[in-house]
Design a protein around this motif. Structure first.
Motif, PDB file in Angstrom:
ATOM      1  N   GLU B 183     110.543-110.775   7.771  1.00 12.94           N
ATOM      2  CA  GLU B 183     109.634-111.056   6.668  1.00 12.94           C
ATOM      3  C   GLU B 183     109.611-112.580   6.479  1.00 12.94           C
ATOM      4  O   GLU B 183     110.598-113.159   6.039  1.00 12.94           O
ATOM      5  CB  GLU B 183     110.121-110.354   5.402  1.00 12.94           C
ATOM      6  CG  GLU B 183     109.093-110.362   4.301  1.00 12.94           C
ATOM      7  CD  GLU B 183     109.458-109.390   3.178  1.00 12.94           C
ATOM      8  OE1 GLU B 183     109.119-109.706   2.031  1.00 12.94           O
ATOM      9  OE2 GLU B 183     110.071-108.341   3.449  1.00 12.94           O
ATOM     10  N   PRO B 226      94.547-118.178   3.623  1.00 10.40           N
ATOM     11  CA  PRO B 226      95.381-117.430   4.577  1.00 10.40           C
ATOM     12  C   PRO B 226      94.608-116.930   5.792  1.00 10.40           C
ATOM     13  O   PRO B 226      95.185-116.791   6.864  1.00 10.40           O
ATOM     14  CB  PRO B 226      95.889-116.254   3.743  1.00 10.40           C
ATOM     15  CG  PRO B 226      95.836-116.717   2.331  1.00 10.40           C
ATOM     16  CD  PRO B 226      94.682-117.662   2.250  1.00 10.40           C
ATOM     17  N   GLN B 229      95.285-118.834   8.633  1.00  6.90           N
ATOM     18  CA  GLN B 229      96.706-119.064   8.897  1.00  6.90           C
ATOM     19  C   GLN B 229      97.323-117.907   9.675  1.00  6.90           C
ATOM     20  O   GLN B 229      98.136-117.158   9.152  1.00  6.90           O
ATOM     21  CB  GLN B 229      97.438-119.328   7.572  1.00  6.90           C
ATOM     22  CG  GLN B 229      96.904-120.609   6.911  1.00  6.90           C
ATOM     23  CD  GLN B 229      97.566-120.937   5.595  1.00  6.90           C
ATOM     24  OE1 GLN B 229      98.170-120.083   4.970  1.00  6.90           O
ATOM     25  NE2 GLN B 229      97.451-122.184   5.155  1.00  6.90           N
ATOM     26  N   THR B 255     101.646-109.025   9.108  1.00  9.32           N
ATOM     27  CA  THR B 255     100.946-110.044   8.323  1.00  9.32           C
ATOM     28  C   THR B 255      99.915-110.758   9.189  1.00  9.32           C
ATOM     29  O   THR B 255      98.756-110.939   8.787  1.00  9.32           O
ATOM     30  CB  THR B 255     101.946-111.074   7.759  1.00  9.32           C
ATOM     31  OG1 THR B 255     102.950-110.362   7.023  1.00  9.32           O
ATOM     32  CG2 THR B 255     101.271-112.070   6.845  1.00  9.32           C
ATOM     33  N   ARG B 259      95.678-110.730   8.943  1.00  9.62           N
ATOM     34  CA  ARG B 259      94.838-111.931   8.849  1.00  9.62           C
ATOM     35  C   ARG B 259      93.847-112.016   9.996  1.00  9.62           C
ATOM     36  O   ARG B 259      92.719-112.449   9.817  1.00  9.62           O
ATOM     37  CB  ARG B 259      95.728-113.178   8.809  1.00  9.62           C
ATOM     38  CG  ARG B 259      96.527-113.223   7.527  1.00  9.62           C
ATOM     39  CD  ARG B 259      97.412-114.431   7.433  1.00  9.62           C
ATOM     40  NE  ARG B 259      98.167-114.343   6.194  1.00  9.62           N
ATOM     41  CZ  ARG B 259      98.964-115.278   5.732  1.00  9.62           C
ATOM     42  NH1 ARG B 259      99.112-116.403   6.426  1.00  9.62           N
ATOM     43  NH2 ARG B 259      99.604-115.122   4.599  1.00  9.62           N
TER      44      ARG B 259
END
Lengths: 463, 463
Positions: B183, B226, B229, B255, B259
């Motif tokens: 994480e 984001p 990113q 994650t 994105r």
């Protein structure tokens, strides 16, 4: 079931699931949005460690366990640049963070212990806190929605005082050469619009606040698009409406009217629809001291701008904002920032002055049953209080460093507790000096009353 | 009715109403988009006055009456900055216009006389020409739509040659410290993404073209969001898919995957859906000479980038672009720009080289029945041709001024007529020198073969 029991039961149930709060921060440029949001995140991250948050009940009761940054929900919105802001403050010499331009957001997850209920031990609960930062200038555009091009044009031209007029001189001379029925070519239109945008920029640089349309000052990706190339049309008004409406599509009047409508539909409304409508709580920051320092015309202008800005929070049933967007903000804070730039004995006056500056909007809010509270605060305290002796009398004073690093010890003056009258401006009784931030290395940022503002804005969600 | 009569009847009917053409201009950065569009507008504005447009039939037949700029249809798209470009070219000393960043457009209205049909006199007709300029980098993102995050990640990491690797070194070292199941907090993610974007920027500055994702280089209002990113994840691939998919939502892998999907849906697709799908004709500009000058690794990289870029024009029934967006471009030009930077005897080679550079995409286009033609051109000619004597032999040469204003007379070398082999690179036979534009005061801009390109792109609409 007795009423209080129902209430407590609901509280218990509420605590069982994760809850969420969308807290928005706004203010006109230089009001201190970036400093406020940086400090807010910093205080919550340092809660229970070294942050001084006695006025935030959950922190005082040692129930606030910590805050962690997690992924924000909307991946297409810039993240609030917290790390960059902290890096500025921790550089040598310390610098104020760069101001944000446009909307940004950041999501925190707070963990806290719930209060004991009837002898039961509190559980650990979570609050997801979305922080949204956006320019107050965007709110100045709301009233544009109740106008059409002609009435907007009239309203803009009525507004300007003598000094504002002066900034718009070049635009006025240029636009006077064109008639509303004329077909003005694209490049000339772009020139005129550019002169108009320049007059707004100059007015802002000279300290004025009430500037519309808001996106002319922060165009972003719309730079150079026709939607940002319109302006009021001098010399025409309501009595000319019929004749103007009959003009052909390529006339100056019809072209400007079309762009104005596009601005309403594609720039103003989307912000309210996609963002504003989803805010739960709001704090509006105001640089009262800066305006006090800038003289009567700018102070008056700030007062006007704030009255306009506050209309976005007037949830009276028949209000414009309510009719158009049904927003849901249920609690509002207004705060005079940079309270560390006056001595503590002046803080009460600062709040009183803020309240008189916003007297009318506050009345409307109270009437519409929107809870609102006024504060004075310093997001990041840059001064310390000392005492000095002048003429044998002890007086409070501020110690800190100027932006150039020079050590300062001064008394900036008294803050009036109501809207200043002519006499105040003639005395020129207030001397606002900018201080640079104090060095801080990985510690909680020093502040004044951030905890009080936090208690008002989110204390009830941390019970 | 005989076939040719039907055809002529339709033509006559067509001429009765105003017609419209949406012509898009693209190319990778520094390919010369701004100069091309500036010259295009300039030539059409000067048609029938002093523009030299002999290869544009309607101009040669003196039927093209003029072109006027009128309001563009989409008020939210920046206008192509034609006036600013002309101002740069007309300044003293003349400067090349500033490159555009993102999409922009401009609408022209052309008036022309139709050709006589069977002894009837031609009428005056109107063509509305929408010119759209957008970064070729955006087209490099199309293939991203046939990937998911894992396969995209693999494809990106496979691609890098030795020098590209070097630009990505800092990012590689940093990302190697993280595991896909970890994480990773928001600020660390932002740091890693920033290192990745920096590696792309460095590669671009070093002359590389095949850079993905395109918006990382021109973020606009998405700066700091984001959605910009994410980055490929080294060390994992298809065999790990099952294990990776089972990871929790907050893991690094999930994650980045989220994105990446958001980028596909909210950045790549909207451009194709809202803009690309509506283009009628397209010209792709290529700086072949610049790449030739930059050596084999960059030339190879340009070739890769162009193959990718051209996939947006492959309208074969089963092609990615067709399946997703049903575009309608019915004619395509590809052009090697800056032809004035080599002597005229090399122009044929320049076209031949462009055609071999694009050999595979051109085959696909021909198979899909999309008419395509290759050109060499100079949008704004900056040199004149002279002859010099070396070793008793007469040889063509270029005369002009360098960017520093120094007068130059030189022979830049031979352009190979096919993809250069090792031997060419070892000889280092080509020396590309940048020239500054020649002074021009309110005259038609000098050019090479702009008229030929215009005839191909819009001649049929001016009959």
């Amino acid at each position: 079931m007795p009423r209080h029991l129902t209430h407590e039961l609901r509280n218990l149930l509420d605590r069982g699931r994760d809850r969420q709060l969308r807290l928005a921060v706004t203010g006109l440029s230089r009001a201190g949005k970036t400093a406020f949001l940086t400090s807010l995140v910093n205080q919550l991250r340092h809660a229970g460690i070294d942050a001084r948050l006695d006025l935030l009940k959950s922190a005082r009761e040692e129930r606030l366990l910590g805050a962690q940054r997690i992924s924000q929900p909307d991946l297409g919105i810039p993240r609030f640049p917290y790390d960059e802001a902290i890096a500025s403050l921790e550089s040598t010499p310390p610098r104020w963070p760069e101001p944000t331009r446009g909307i940004s957001e950041l999501r925190l997850q707070l963990r806290y212990k719930t209060r004991r209920v009837r002898g039961l031990l509190g559980d650990t609960a979570t609050l997801t806190l979305d922080l949204i930062d956006y320019p107050g200038e965007w709110l100045l555009d709301l009233p544009l929605l109740e106008h059409d091009f002609l009435s907007w044009s009239e309203s803009q031209l009525r507004r300007t005082g003598p000094e504002r007029q002066q900034h718009a001189e070049a635009w006025r001379t240029a636009v006077a050469r064109h008639r509303p029925d004329e077909e003005v070519d694209e490049s000339r239109l772009a020139e005129l619009a550019d002169l108009y945008a320049t007059s707004l920029r100059r007015a802002r640089e000279a300290g004025f606040s009430h500037l519309q349309p808001g996106r002319f000052l922060l165009p972003g990706d719309l730079q150079g698009a026709p939607v940002l190339q319109f302006f009021p049309l001098p010399g025409v008004g309501e009595p000319d409406r019929q004749a103007l409406e009959a003009l052909p599509a390529h006339s100056l009047y019809q072209t400007l009217k079309k762009r104005f409508r596009f601005y309403q539909q594609h720039v103003v409304k989307p912000f309210y629809r996609e963002h504003f409508r989803r805010f739960d709580r709001q704090i509006v920051l105001v640089d009262v001291l800066g305006a006090l320092n800038a003289g009567p015309e700018r102070f008056e202008d700030l007062s006007d701008a704030l009255a306009t800005l506050m209309r976005s929070f007037d949830y009276g049933k028949r209000s414009l904002i309510n009719r158009l967007f049904s927003p849901r903000i249920d609690r509002l804070a207004i705060a005079a920032t940079k309270a560390d730039h006056v001595t503590p004995d002046q803080h009460a006056n600062l709040v009183a002055l803020l309240e008189s500056l916003l007297a009318e909007p506050i009345k409307d809010l109270r009437y519409a049953d929107v809870p609102v509270r006024a504060f004075s605060l310093a997001s990041i305290r840059a001064t310390e209080t000392r005492e000095i002796e002048t003429d044998g009398q002890r007086q409070p004073a501020l110690r800190g460093h100027g932006l150039d690093g020079e050590p300062l010890l001064l008394y900036p003056g008294d803050v009036p507790d109501r809207l200043p009258e002519n006499e105040f401006w003639q005395r020129q009784g207030f001397d606002f000096t900018a201080f640079r931030p104090v060095p801080c290395r990985s510690q909680a940022l020093p502040h004044i009353r951030m905890d009080a503002a936090l208690e008002w804005l989110m204390g009830d969600k941390l019970r």
